[in-house]
Each structure stands twice: as C-alpha cells, then as structure tokens.
Design an enzyme around this catalytic site. Structure first.
Site, mmCIF file in Angstrom:
data_model
loop_
_atom_site.group_PDB
_atom_site.id
_atom_site.type_symbol
_atom_site.label_atom_id
_atom_site.label_comp_id
_atom_site.label_asym_id
_atom_site.label_seq_id
_atom_site.Cartn_x
_atom_site.Cartn_y
_atom_site.Cartn_z
ATOM 1 N N ARG A 140 -11.283 5.741 4.208
ATOM 2 C CA ARG A 140 -10.960 7.012 4.425
ATOM 3 C C ARG A 140 -11.056 8.226 2.687
ATOM 4 N NH1 ARG A 140 -5.585 7.695 6.360
ATOM 5 N NH2 ARG A 140 -6.341 9.756 6.597
ATOM 6 N N LYS A 142 -8.863 6.879 0.361
ATOM 7 C CA LYS A 142 -7.770 7.688 0.072
ATOM 8 C C LYS A 142 -7.096 6.285 -1.316
ATOM 9 C CE LYS A 142 -7.002 10.416 2.907
ATOM 10 N NZ LYS A 142 -6.499 12.048 2.785
ATOM 11 N N HIS A 150 1.324 -2.030 -2.724
ATOM 12 C CA HIS A 150 0.922 -1.905 -1.176
ATOM 13 C C HIS A 150 0.584 -2.907 -1.516
ATOM 14 C CE1 HIS A 150 -1.026 -0.027 2.200
ATOM 15 N NE2 HIS A 150 -2.066 -1.052 1.485
ATOM 16 N N HIS A 153 2.919 -6.723 -1.520
ATOM 17 C CA HIS A 153 3.352 -6.174 -0.250
ATOM 18 C C HIS A 153 2.270 -6.754 1.022
ATOM 19 C CE1 HIS A 153 6.502 -4.756 3.056
ATOM 20 N NE2 HIS A 153 5.265 -3.981 4.192
ATOM 21 N N TYR A 190 6.003 7.621 12.047
ATOM 22 C CA TYR A 190 5.845 8.857 11.395
ATOM 23 C C TYR A 190 4.248 8.915 11.211
ATOM 24 C CZ TYR A 190 5.347 10.926 6.459
ATOM 25 O OH TYR A 190 4.911 11.709 5.923
ATOM 26 N N THR A 211 11.735 5.563 3.857
ATOM 27 C CA THR A 211 11.864 5.220 2.069
ATOM 28 C C THR A 211 13.329 4.615 2.197
ATOM 29 O OG1 THR A 211 9.936 6.578 1.616
ATOM 30 C CG2 THR A 211 11.307 5.724 0.153
ATOM 31 N N GLN A 214 14.237 1.777 4.391
ATOM 32 C CA GLN A 214 12.986 0.765 3.681
ATOM 33 C C GLN A 214 14.080 0.046 2.979
ATOM 34 O OE1 GLN A 214 9.595 2.415 3.167
ATOM 35 N NE2 GLN A 214 8.370 1.198 4.305
#
Length: 291
Positions: A140, A142, A150, A153, A190, A211, A214
């Site tokens: 996409r 992004k 990211h 993780h 979400y 967040t 988390q």
C-alpha cells in the site's frame, strides 16, 4: 589446517545436536517449523529483505494496492485468533492452576499441560501470520510506517515464541502470550474499524489509549519475569532475563513513540494556542505577524 577446521566444525555441530536433544521438548519437535531454527530464520530473512528492499523497489513505479477486502478479512481473522489464544491460555493454566509468582513448565502429556503447549504453538503461528502487517504496508506504499520499532517487534516476537514452543511450551513465560493476545484483540479491532473508510474515523478517538495499554503490557511482563529471577523457581532464569530485557526494550521504544506522537504533539498544540491567545499567528513560511 583443513583437518583442524573440519574437526572444529564437527564439534560445533555435535554440541548443537546435544543441546537440542537435551533441552528441546519432544512433544513439539514434529510440529510446523519446529525441526530447527533454520526454517524460521530463512522465513524472517526473506521477510526483512522483501520489506526493506525488494518490496519497495517493486512498488516504486506502481500505484498502491487498495487491499481493503483482504485486510478486513485479515483483521477479523486476527481478532478471532487473539480471542482464541486468550481463552486457551486462561483455560490451560492461568485462570485457576498457574502460580503468578513461580510456574515451572509441565513437560508431561497431562491434558492441560499438552493444551498449553498447543496454545504456545498457536501463538507462534499467530506471530508468523502478523508478518503480513508489514507486507500490507509495502503493497500500500505506507513505507513511513515501517520503522525500526515495527521491524524489530515483528522479527523478535516469532523468535521468542519459537524458543517457547521448542524448549518451554508452558510455565511462567506464557503469561506474556495471554496479555499480548488480549491487547491484540483491541489492536486489530482498531485496525478493522480504521480500514472500513474515512466515515469511521470518528470512532477511533481511543488510539492513544491503545498505545497506553501496550506500555502497561510491557511493564507487567517486565515485572513478572524480573522478580522471579531473584527467587527459588524451577524455571530458567536466563529466559526470565531475556523476556524482561526484551520487555524493557519494547517499553523504551514504545514509550519514545508515545512521547513523540502524543505528549510532544500536545505540548506543541498548547504552545500554538498560547501564541494565538497572545494575538500572534505563525505563517506557513515560519514568520510571525501580530493580529
């Protein structure tokens, strides 16, 4: 010299085989991707190469894919999987049987012990499935969302959960999976609402609180594994240390993201409001004029 190198390499291979035979759980050795670390490391290397190099180059001169329908199906699947993992983790131990202070691994074929081992494997499978998060970002276009946090993780979680299935499919460390799966129920809900279209954005005011949850997750996991290191518990303290260390790293990185995304932004908004209240307006070119 070649003979010495060959003997040294054989020694490493023999040591590896002895380690795996001595420490791995025979109940899980024939399960998917559990034969050894090679298949998982190959998969993760391919994932990182695609998401950081091949994928962006492939998409460079192409329009981003919409992927609305596949992502709706994916997010619903992740919600169902996460609910299942929370239920299995609680039913197999954490609801009634497990001790929050110290819980050794039960390697027997007792139905609950075997059920927990299965839940750990399903959790590992979910972490593999979550690699699609980044693939969707690439397709996409992004790419700004593919941060070090990211990638770290999404790479570390399959490795940690693989270690869990291979050596410790149960016991103290599995609380992480239950809490993380609960957070993922909320998180993928979400994502699901977010992917339905702009008209649903008004229902996503709680992103900041997600967040925060988390961050709370990492605090609990850190405390749960750090404290047991100083007690008498038949659970590998080195694993407790690694889990606590990883939770601490995630806490730092997610905390930094939280500060930059919310606290710093709120501070800037307050400063801008004060400027307007003092009859000063900052223009697009950075200059200021008095109203």
């Amino acid at each position: 010299m070649n003979g010495a190198n060959s003997a040294y390499n054989m020694s490493i291979v023999d040591s590896y085989k002895r380690f795996m035979e001595r420490n791995s759980d025979p109940r899980t050795e024939n399960w998917w991707l559990m034969s050894g670390p090679g298949p998982l490391l190959t998969l993760l290397a391919t994932y990182l190469y695609f998401c950081t190099s091949v994928g962006p180059r492939y998409m460079r001169d192409r329009k981003p894919y919409s992927l609305k329908q596949p992502m709706i199906i994916y997010n619903i699947t992740q919600i169902i999987m996460s609910v299942f993992l929370v239920y299995e983790g609680l039913a197999a131990g954490w609801w009634n049987d497990y001790n929050f202070t110290c819980q050794p691994v039960d390697y027997s074929y007792d139905p609950k012990a075997f059920r927990m081992a299965g839940a750990v494997w399903w959790y590992f499978s979910a972490k593999i499935m979550e690699l699609l998060d980044t693939v969707f970002f690439v397709l996409r276009k992004k790419n700004r969302q593919i941060s070090f946090l990211h990638l770290y993780h999404h790479t570390m979680m399959p490795i940690c959960s693989w270690i869990g299935v291979k050596f410790l499919p149960g016991g103290h460390g599995t609380l992480l999976g239950v809490i993380n799966s609960f957070i993922h129920v909320i998180m993928y809900t979400y994502y699901l609402i977010s992917g339905l279209g702009p008209q649903y954005q008004k229902y996503l005011w709680w992103k900041r609180h997600l967040t925060s949850l988390q961050l709370i997750q990492f605090v609990i996991v850190f405390y749960h594994n750090f404290t047991v290191m100083f007690g008498d518990c038949n659970y590998p303290k080195f694993i407790n240390f690694l889990l606590a260390l990883n939770a601490g790293l995630f806490l730092y990185m997610f905390g930094k993201f939280y500060y930059q995304s919310y606290v710093k932004v709120d501070t800037k908004k307050n400063d801008d409001t004060m400027d307007i209240g003092n009859n000063n307006v900052t223009l697009a070119n950075g200059k200021t004029k008095e109203c």
